[in-house]
Motif scaffolding. Sequence first.
Motif, PDB file in Angstrom:
ATOM      1  N   SER A  68       0.822  -1.211   0.000  1.00 45.53           N
ATOM      2  CA  SER A  68       0.000   0.000   0.000  1.00 45.53           C
ATOM      3  C   SER A  68       0.857   1.263   0.000  1.00 45.53           C
ATOM      4  CB  SER A  68      -0.941  -0.002   1.211  1.00 45.53           C
ATOM      5  OG  SER A  68      -0.170   0.150   2.377  1.00 45.53           O
ATOM      6  N   GLU A  69       2.148   1.104   0.287  1.00 45.51           N
ATOM      7  CA  GLU A  69       3.006   2.293   0.412  1.00 45.51           C
ATOM      8  C   GLU A  69       3.941   2.499  -0.773  1.00 45.51           C
ATOM      9  OE1 GLU A  69       2.908   4.470   2.808  1.00 45.51           O
ATOM     10  OE2 GLU A  69       1.795   3.453   4.413  1.00 45.51           O
ATOM     11  N   CYS A  70       4.099   1.512  -1.640  1.00 49.88           N
ATOM     12  CA  CYS A  70       5.043   1.729  -2.745  1.00 49.88           C
ATOM     13  C   CYS A  70       4.550   1.083  -4.041  1.00 49.88           C
ATOM     14  CB  CYS A  70       6.441   1.218  -2.383  1.00 49.88           C
ATOM     15  SG  CYS A  70       6.728  -0.512  -2.721  1.00 49.88           S
ATOM     16  N   ASP A  71       5.076   1.604  -5.143  1.00 49.87           N
ATOM     17  CA  ASP A  71       4.643   1.111  -6.451  1.00 49.87           C
ATOM     18  C   ASP A  71       5.639   0.137  -7.068  1.00 49.87           C
ATOM     19  OD1 ASP A  71       2.543   2.928  -6.300  1.00 49.87           O
ATOM     20  OD2 ASP A  71       3.808   4.538  -7.103  1.00 49.87           O
ATOM     21  N   LEU A  72       6.702  -0.146  -6.336  1.00 50.79           N
ATOM     22  CA  LEU A  72       7.745  -0.998  -6.910  1.00 50.79           C
ATOM     23  C   LEU A  72       7.315  -2.456  -6.976  1.00 50.79           C
ATOM     24  CD1 LEU A  72      10.778   0.436  -4.905  1.00 50.79           C
ATOM     25  CD2 LEU A  72      10.143   0.925  -7.277  1.00 50.79           C
ATOM     26  N   GLU A  73       8.021  -3.222  -7.801  1.00 52.66           N
ATOM     27  CA  GLU A  73       7.881  -4.675  -7.697  1.00 52.66           C
ATOM     28  C   GLU A  73       8.347  -5.080  -6.299  1.00 52.66           C
ATOM     29  OE1 GLU A  73       9.100  -5.635 -12.368  1.00 52.66           O
ATOM     30  OE2 GLU A  73      10.548  -5.979 -10.770  1.00 52.66           O
ATOM     31  N   ILE A  74       7.696  -6.076  -5.753  1.00 50.76           N
ATOM     32  CA  ILE A  74       8.104  -6.573  -4.426  1.00 50.76           C
ATOM     33  C   ILE A  74       8.427  -8.055  -4.560  1.00 50.76           C
ATOM     34  CG2 ILE A  74       7.385  -7.022  -2.045  1.00 50.76           C
ATOM     35  CD1 ILE A  74       5.429  -4.673  -2.277  1.00 50.76           C
ATOM     36  N   GLU A  75       9.651  -8.399  -4.170  1.00 52.44           N
ATOM     37  CA  GLU A  75      10.039  -9.817  -4.182  1.00 52.44           C
ATOM     38  C   GLU A  75      10.085 -10.324  -2.742  1.00 52.44           C
ATOM     39  OE1 GLU A  75      13.294 -10.835  -6.737  1.00 52.44           O
ATOM     40  OE2 GLU A  75      13.881 -12.568  -5.521  1.00 52.44           O
ATOM     41  N   ILE A  76       9.487 -11.462  -2.516  1.00 51.04           N
ATOM     42  CA  ILE A  76       9.573 -12.088  -1.189  1.00 51.04           C
ATOM     43  C   ILE A  76      10.718 -13.086  -1.226  1.00 51.04           C
ATOM     44  CG2 ILE A  76       7.761 -13.779  -1.822  1.00 51.04           C
ATOM     45  CD1 ILE A  76       8.477 -12.488   1.761  1.00 51.04           C
ATOM     46  N   HIS A  77      11.546 -13.030  -0.189  1.00 53.10           N
ATOM     47  CA  HIS A  77      12.702 -13.936  -0.099  1.00 53.10           C
ATOM     48  C   HIS A  77      12.599 -14.610   1.262  1.00 53.10           C
ATOM     49  CE1 HIS A  77      16.955 -15.089  -0.976  1.00 53.10           C
ATOM     50  NE2 HIS A  77      17.055 -15.078   0.347  1.00 53.10           N
ATOM     51  N   ALA A  78      12.035 -15.818   1.272  1.00 52.43           N
ATOM     52  CA  ALA A  78      11.712 -16.471   2.543  1.00 52.43           C
ATOM     53  C   ALA A  78      12.686 -17.605   2.832  1.00 52.43           C
ATOM     54  CB  ALA A  78      10.290 -17.022   2.475  1.00 52.43           C
ATOM     55  N   HIS A  79      13.158 -17.646   4.058  1.00 52.14           N
ATOM     56  CA  HIS A  79      14.014 -18.767   4.493  1.00 52.14           C
ATOM     57  C   HIS A  79      13.197 -19.754   5.318  1.00 52.14           C
ATOM     58  CE1 HIS A  79      18.045 -18.173   2.929  1.00 52.14           C
ATOM     59  NE2 HIS A  79      17.749 -16.873   2.908  1.00 52.14           N
ATOM     60  N   ASN A  80      13.724 -20.953   5.417  1.00 54.67           N
ATOM     61  CA  ASN A  80      12.906 -22.081   5.882  1.00 54.67           C
ATOM     62  C   ASN A  80      13.269 -22.585   7.280  1.00 54.67           C
ATOM     63  OD1 ASN A  80      10.736 -23.692   5.144  1.00 54.67           O
ATOM     64  ND2 ASN A  80      12.066 -25.401   4.564  1.00 54.67           N
ATOM     65  N   GLY A  84       0.276  -9.143  -2.353  1.00 56.26           N
ATOM     66  CA  GLY A  84       0.665  -8.172  -3.364  1.00 56.26           C
ATOM     67  C   GLY A  84       2.105  -8.244  -3.821  1.00 56.26           C
ATOM     68  N   ALA A  85       2.883  -9.204  -3.292  1.00 57.17           N
ATOM     69  CA  ALA A  85       4.238  -9.364  -3.825  1.00 57.17           C
ATOM     70  C   ALA A  85       4.124  -9.833  -5.270  1.00 57.17           C
ATOM     71  CB  ALA A  85       5.025 -10.377  -3.003  1.00 57.17           C
ATOM     72  N   THR A  86       5.064  -9.385  -6.095  1.00 56.16           N
ATOM     73  CA  THR A  86       5.013  -9.718  -7.525  1.00 56.16           C
ATOM     74  C   THR A  86       6.015 -10.804  -7.898  1.00 56.16           C
ATOM     75  OG1 THR A  86       6.581  -7.922  -7.868  1.00 56.16           O
ATOM     76  CG2 THR A  86       4.243  -7.423  -8.249  1.00 56.16           C
ATOM     77  N   HIS A  87       7.050 -10.951  -7.070  1.00 54.79           N
ATOM     78  CA  HIS A  87       8.128 -11.886  -7.365  1.00 54.79           C
ATOM     79  C   HIS A  87       8.405 -12.763  -6.143  1.00 54.79           C
ATOM     80  CE1 HIS A  87       8.558  -8.908 -10.493  1.00 54.79           C
ATOM     81  NE2 HIS A  87       9.418  -9.676 -11.134  1.00 54.79           N
ATOM     82  N   ALA A  88       8.890 -13.963  -6.413  1.00 55.96           N
ATOM     83  CA  ALA A  88       9.194 -14.886  -5.318  1.00 55.96           C
ATOM     84  C   ALA A  88      10.569 -15.496  -5.535  1.00 55.96           C
ATOM     85  CB  ALA A  88       8.142 -15.995  -5.253  1.00 55.96           C
TER      86      ALA A  88
END
Length: 383
Positions: free
Chosen positions: A189-201, A217-221
Amino acid sequence: MHDPVAWPVTVNDTTLRDGEQTAGVAFTDEEKLQIARALDDAGVPEMEVGIAAMGDAEVAVIRAITRSGLRARTMVWARMSEIDLRLAARCDADLVHLAVPVSDIQITHKLRQGREAVLAMVKRCVAAARDAGLTPSVGLEDASRACPDFLLRVVETAQRAGAVRVRYADTLGLLDPFTTRDRIASLRSECDLEIEIHAHNDLGLATANTLAALHAGATHASVTVNGLGERAGNAPLEEVVMALRHLYGVETGVDTRTLPALSQRVAGAACRPVAANKCIVGEAVFSHESGIHVDGLLKDRRNYETFDPAEVGREHRLVLGKHSGAAGVRAACQRLGLPLPDEAVPLLLERIRAHATAIKRAPSDDQLERLYIGVLPLAGLVN
Ligand SMILES: CC(=O)SCCNC(=O)CCNC(=O)[C@H](O)C(C)(C)COP(=O)(O)OP(=O)(O)OC[C@H]1O[C@@H](n2cnc3c(N)ncnc32)[C@H](O)[C@@H]1OP(=O)(O)O
Ligand SMILES: O=C(O)CCC(=O)C(=O)O
């Protein structure tokens, strides 16, 4: 099917960067090239291929990959520094990813800097990348432990300086899907950039957190083959791709029939064998022994089928063992052309159970045939 993820999702495979950071894993140049080609052939749309700051040899193999005519977009990882940026610029990758810690713990105790210095680095390095004609993405290392207000300031600074993407890193794998969803929704809601989630396990939640972020709303994983990566690894490519398809009807462009071969290739190069019960690609995940399950599958596969194994180029395997029932035994004998009268079924089952308990494996076809021959006289069927 639940709420669909409403926007296109791009998987960014980081097997060749975070995957190779796994303690003890080191790919040769040829292996890196082969993995890159295999990912590209599989239809993976983006891949992070290495760390330029590691020096000339790594720059050379990164360049060999980025110049090899892949269809996939390539990304090179760099620290938020001019030195790394200069090295990254030599790599000819489509995206230069400039990463910086954003939690106070890491800013203070790793960088030994303050928040303002981080903001200044982001402004300077992202602008320099832009000026050099590069496409910068900004890595928010340890974002999950960062002060939310400061995180936003970094993101705003990155956006103003010309970044196209921010990567939200749950560096220590501390998030759960509910918190991930809230955090990414707020960032969205605060930015227009692509957002990539980088999750560790580290807590076994990387895939769940990745899906939650995509929902929000993340666009990349970020993903890796077999979930290779620091410590307990990253979100596995195969899990994210299959979960997106089956839970949300979202296609990533990855040809899922290639996943087992990709898995084997990476497991071999990494010397990290895949557990038999690793979902999607584990050797045993389409094998069935339990009597009730086998009976159900034989009547209609949908009774016990999460998805058709043919989607990943595999098929169900029915095996006999301690938990088998009559239907499974009959089916196995029929497959081998061994006529099995009803009165022999309980006797054969008993032998199969004893055999499986003794050798802790399903009987081979030869072993089953011997067990079968052994019970016929007991059932009064041969002299
Ligand atoms: C969360 C992640 O996965 S981040 C990626 C981590 N990956 C790797 O570290 C693998 C590859 N790394 C390497 O080859 C080496 O560590 C190199 C080439 C990057 C750096 O090597 P060296 O210069 O010998 O430094 P060393 O590794 O000992 O320490 C890292 C330095 O980078 C700094 N640093 C760490 N992260 C960042 C960052 N994102 N931006 C800027 N500087 C950073 C540290 O503060 C430290 O600097 P200092 O020596 O002034 O205290
Ligand atoms: O590129 C980034 O910012 C993320 C780095 C990373 O691998 C992590 O934080 O786990």
